[in-house]
Design a protein around this motif. Sequence first.
Motif, mmCIF file in Angstrom:
data_model
loop_
_atom_site.group_PDB
_atom_site.id
_atom_site.type_symbol
_atom_site.label_atom_id
_atom_site.label_comp_id
_atom_site.label_asym_id
_atom_site.label_seq_id
_atom_site.Cartn_x
_atom_site.Cartn_y
_atom_site.Cartn_z
ATOM 1 N N ASP A 51 17.351 18.609 59.637
ATOM 2 C CA ASP A 51 17.439 18.477 61.090
ATOM 3 C C ASP A 51 18.436 17.378 61.410
ATOM 4 N N ASP A 52 18.802 17.292 62.702
ATOM 5 C CA ASP A 52 19.622 16.202 63.212
ATOM 6 C C ASP A 52 18.834 15.424 64.257
ATOM 7 N N VAL A 53 19.080 14.141 64.323
ATOM 8 C CA VAL A 53 18.548 13.337 65.425
ATOM 9 C C VAL A 53 19.133 13.868 66.730
ATOM 10 N N ALA A 54 18.311 13.899 67.784
ATOM 11 C CA ALA A 54 18.772 14.381 69.092
ATOM 12 C C ALA A 54 20.006 13.602 69.541
ATOM 13 N N GLN A 55 20.948 14.300 70.154
ATOM 14 C CA GLN A 55 22.230 13.696 70.510
ATOM 15 C C GLN A 55 22.097 12.416 71.341
ATOM 16 N N HIS A 102 19.885 22.683 56.987
ATOM 17 C CA HIS A 102 19.574 23.322 58.269
ATOM 18 C C HIS A 102 20.787 24.017 58.871
ATOM 19 N N GLN A 103 21.966 23.717 58.350
ATOM 20 C CA GLN A 103 23.194 24.392 58.773
ATOM 21 C C GLN A 103 23.669 25.395 57.723
ATOM 22 N N GLY A 104 22.806 25.686 56.757
ATOM 23 C CA GLY A 104 23.131 26.688 55.749
ATOM 24 C C GLY A 104 23.881 26.179 54.548
ATOM 25 N N TRP A 161 15.900 14.267 44.226
ATOM 26 C CA TRP A 161 16.107 14.898 45.526
ATOM 27 C C TRP A 161 15.085 14.390 46.544
ATOM 28 N N ILE A 162 15.530 14.324 47.802
ATOM 29 C CA ILE A 162 14.622 13.989 48.906
ATOM 30 C C ILE A 162 14.864 14.990 50.030
ATOM 31 N N THR A 163 13.775 15.567 50.550
ATOM 32 C CA THR A 163 13.845 16.510 51.667
ATOM 33 C C THR A 163 13.391 15.810 52.936
ATOM 34 N N THR A 164 14.184 15.912 53.997
ATOM 35 C CA THR A 164 13.894 15.175 55.232
ATOM 36 C C THR A 164 12.884 15.906 56.115
ATOM 37 N N GLY A 165 12.552 15.242 57.216
ATOM 38 C CA GLY A 165 11.746 15.866 58.259
ATOM 39 C C GLY A 165 12.559 16.859 59.075
#
Length: 243
Positions: free
Chosen positions: A9-13, A45-47, A59-63
């Motif tokens: 995911d990305d932090v909200a703009q 999340h962007q493929g 490896w680490i997987t984010t929220g």
Amino acid sequence: MKIGLLQCDDVAQPLIGRHGNYPDMIQALLRAVDPELQFQVFACHQGRMPDRATDVDGWITTGSKCGANDDADWIGRLSDFIRALWQTRQPLVGICFGHQLIAKALGGRVARSPLGWGLGAYPTTLDQQEPWMTPWRSQTLQLLASHQDQVVELPPQGRVLARSGFCPIYMMQIGNTCLGIQGHPEFSRAYLEDLLSTRRDRIAPERLLAARHSLRGPTDDLLVGRWILNFIRQGQRRPTAAP
């Protein structure tokens, strides 16, 4: 040591300028423990999925705002990658959504909490002390949190490491190479405060008030950051073979 960050995911703009993106937060946390770390970010999340032969040590997987039960194509592909890491015994740590996706990908179950949002800093109880949990302080662990879904059934070879009345599977270990944490050691109080403000139309006022009040207390973010690196280093010493 080089760590692959599986970004979900990305932090909200409106918040990214002040707080950075999720990979930035994780790198800041872990570099506070070990300044020599290297990172490679994969925007799953962007493929943009990693090659299984990518030369990293763990490896680490984010929220994510997405759920582990969502049917997005990238979630399915990331689940396949998680299973590949499991088969080859490569160290993997999941945070929040990442914790849930590891559980589901390896045979567990994820569901919406009947108690609603888990927000703010709430204490959890550690059920046992593992060798990588050094330094050891006490049997209570407190991290920032923001989630509705949670792991409700462990996958095979999974065991609970920490729990609370709100979240019975708050931290889990699967075999010796997969670690899942429901809380967010990478979040700052300032970021969670701003995140709560963006969600005030979806969260009951009394729950928001309680979450904001909880932010005044101490958290164990640096301790858990050290534990994460200890866990990955321990996993590096395991033989590479299917379980």
